[in-house]
Design an enzyme around this catalytic site. Structure first.
Site, PDB file in Angstrom:
ATOM      1  N   CYS A 289     -54.538 -37.965  15.616  1.00  0.00           N
ATOM      2  CA  CYS A 289     -54.690 -39.262  14.327  1.00  0.00           C
ATOM      3  C   CYS A 289     -53.639 -40.136  14.489  1.00  0.00           C
ATOM      4  CB  CYS A 289     -55.515 -38.874  13.005  1.00  0.00           C
ATOM      5  SG  CYS A 289     -56.304 -40.549  12.461  1.00  0.00           S
ATOM      6  N   CYS A 469     -60.908 -43.581  15.852  1.00  0.00           N
ATOM      7  CA  CYS A 469     -60.369 -44.030  14.768  1.00  0.00           C
ATOM      8  C   CYS A 469     -60.878 -45.309  13.783  1.00  0.00           C
ATOM      9  CB  CYS A 469     -58.811 -44.551  15.367  1.00  0.00           C
ATOM     10  SG  CYS A 469     -57.246 -44.652  14.047  1.00  0.00           S
TER      11      CYS A 469
END
Length: 537
Positions: A289, A469
């Site tokens: 991430c 995201c």
């Protein structure tokens, strides 16, 4: 010795590229032989030639052999050639290539013929490995999702899942925990509660992949045989690569949202800080991430702004890369928040050392001439994101590419050399963002293609690199970045993706956790975009 050497046995070790000046240290360390696995013409021949090394070895009394190998075309013949050298050359032997991975993989090939006689602890011969139709290594998001997806398509398929963990975590919420916006206990459940009922769970670790023999070796010495293998053990957080970090994590103002037990400490530090200096860092890619390091910074700054203390907190964001975010479309919107929070951005700045007790951190950056310069920084709060690497068992196996990741085709997710091996999630070599959103779509592609391969059919499912995201730029608002290979925008909803919205915050904090636990881990493939999806209520 400055050279990083990996010792595989008392008789054989591997390393990355060596130079003539390294040979004295190699000889002093007791090695009697050197094997070069790197072709002389690789990278245009900019490294020292095998002929020069052979001459230098002769002067030092070291035996030398040249066994060149292309990293992408290793074969059993390389293993057989190394076996002959292991018998004929005086031990201990040091083999090298560019990174050491190639030499390690050739050593695995050299030992592959011996695998049926691998010894169990206590000396018993392990000649009857347990057999499974499909073996899945890793029971994180990828492992559970692909197991559930397979079982919905083929309810009678025999699956073994290998993972030593007793708990399963929803990691995307840890950034929210670090901002006081989500309960820590909601991010964890017992592993036994999420393993699909028709899958057999082996609570062990894989220590060796033996794909030439369709085998795995576990940490208890036992062998597991498979017809199809799915590799998804995630990645490893390499805290040890930052000097002094492990000794001070969780105290002295040093924290990280990348660990379940540390995310609450992040919120403790943020909520208590009224003035001082706060440092946030991001290591070199790839990482899990890529937006999470700056999300920690945005949410912390938003809290300090709301409490009226932001003007007393000096905030710096140190990024080992050269850009704020890898998809340029979203950078202007993110920069508006950087300016709002008066954050100082420091690019090409990599955290290398921490002294928690003295509240000091050291970063390696570059000066105007491109030279590496180390700079010392004081802090009151330091949010760390560690370097991230493939698990050792994968990195040191024939499955790995030069960088250590499981080497798969980016579209079909099947291994480029082993036709009965697939991979998904953080461990794969695909160039997508390493996010749960990516895994949600990858799991379907792997399930469809594995079953097609078993039936002798073409692999029809293709992964487009999708990742998402939700960039939480303030408490209550997020920018939903969705993109695929090459940074191509792949929005799910018909809205301007660069606008921070409350609906995106609700998606992040409420909808997506529900989707994860209730749909994704159950094989209910919501918005996966796969025409073969067998979605059920």
């Amino acid at each position: 010795m400055n050279l990083k050497i990996i010792k595989h046995s008392e008789l054989f070790s591997t390393s990355g590229q060596i130079d003539e000046e390294d040979l004295c240290e190699i000889a002093a360390a007791g090695y009697q032989s050197v094997i070069c696995n790197r072709p002389d013409n690789e990278d245009g021949g900019r490294h020292v030639s095998s002929a020069k090394l052979a001459a230098a070895c002769e002067r030092l009394g070291l035996a030398f052999s040249y066994l060149p190998a292309d990293a992408t075309h290793l074969s059993k013949e390389h293993g057989a050639a190394l076996r002959r050298l292991l018998v004929s050359m005086p031990p201990p032997i040091l083999a090298f290539c560019r990174t050491g991975n190639r030499s390690t993989n050739i050593f695995r090939l050299a030992n592959a013929a011996e695998t049926s006689n691998l010894a169990l602890p206590g000396g018993a011969a392990n000649d009857k490995p347990r057999q499974f139709e499909v073996v899945i290594v890793g029971a994180g998001a990828g492992g559970i999702a692909v197991a559930a997806s397979l079982l919905r398509r083929a309810p009678n398929i025999q699956i073994a899942m290998i993972d030593p963990a007793s708990k399963h975590y929803y990691q995307p919420a840890w950034t929210l925990v670090g901002a006081g916006a989500y309960a820590q206990k909601k991010t964890v459940r017992p592993m036994a509660s999420v393993i699909p009922q028709r899958a057999q769970w082996l609570q062990r670790s894989v220590v060796e992949f033996l794909p030439d023999h369709n085998r795995l070796r576990l940490d208890d010495g036992s062998l597991i045989a498979y017809q199809q293998l799915i590799v998804c053990p995630g990645l490893r957080l390499a805290w040890e690569k930052i000097e002094g970090l492990e000794q001070t994590l969780g105290c002295n103002g040093v924290t990280s949202n990348y660990r379940y037990d540390l995310a609450p400490y992040t919120w403790q530090l943020v909520s208590q800080l009224k003035q001082g200096k706060a440092l946030f860092c991001q290591p070199a890619m790839p990482i899990k991430c890529a937006g999470a390091p700056q999300k920690a910074m945005y949410l912390s700054c938003d809290h300090w702004l709301r409490k009226g203390v932001l003007d007393k907190v000096a905030v710096e964001f140190h990024n080992a890369g050269a850009v704020l975010f890898g998809v340029a479309t979203f950078v202007p919107a993110l920069m508006s928040y950087v300016k709002k929070y008066r954050t100082q951005l420091v690019f090409e700045s990599n955290l290398v050392k921490v002294d928690g007790e003295r509240k000091l951190a050291w970063f390696d950056g570059k000066d105007g001439a491109g030279n590496i310069v180390r700079q010392k920084k004081s802090f009151d709060m330091l949010h760390v994101v560690p370097p991230q690497v493939a698990p050792d068992a994968v990195r040191n196996s024939p499955l790995a590419n030069l960088d250590g990741w499981c080497d798969v085709d980016p579209a079909t997710l099947r291994h480029v050399r082993y036709r009965n091996v697939f991979a998904l999630g953080d461990v794969s070599s695909t160039g997508n963002a390493k996010t749960v959103a990516a895994i949600r779509k990858q799991a379907v592609v792997v399930a469809v293609n594995l079953l097609a391969a078993c039936a002798g059919k073409p692999l029809s499912a293709h992964y487009d690199g999708y990742g998402a995201c939700p960039l939480t730029v303030e408490k209550g608002k997020a920018i939903l970045a969705e993109f695929g290979y090459g940074g191509k925008l792949l929005p799910t909803f018909p809205l301007d993706p660069v606008i921070a919205r409350r609906t995106n915050w609700l998606l992040k904090t409420t909808v997506l956790p529900w989707v994860y636990w209730r749909l994704m881990l159950k094989g209910r493939e919501w918005l996966t975009g796969c025409s073969d999806s067998k979605e059920q209520p």
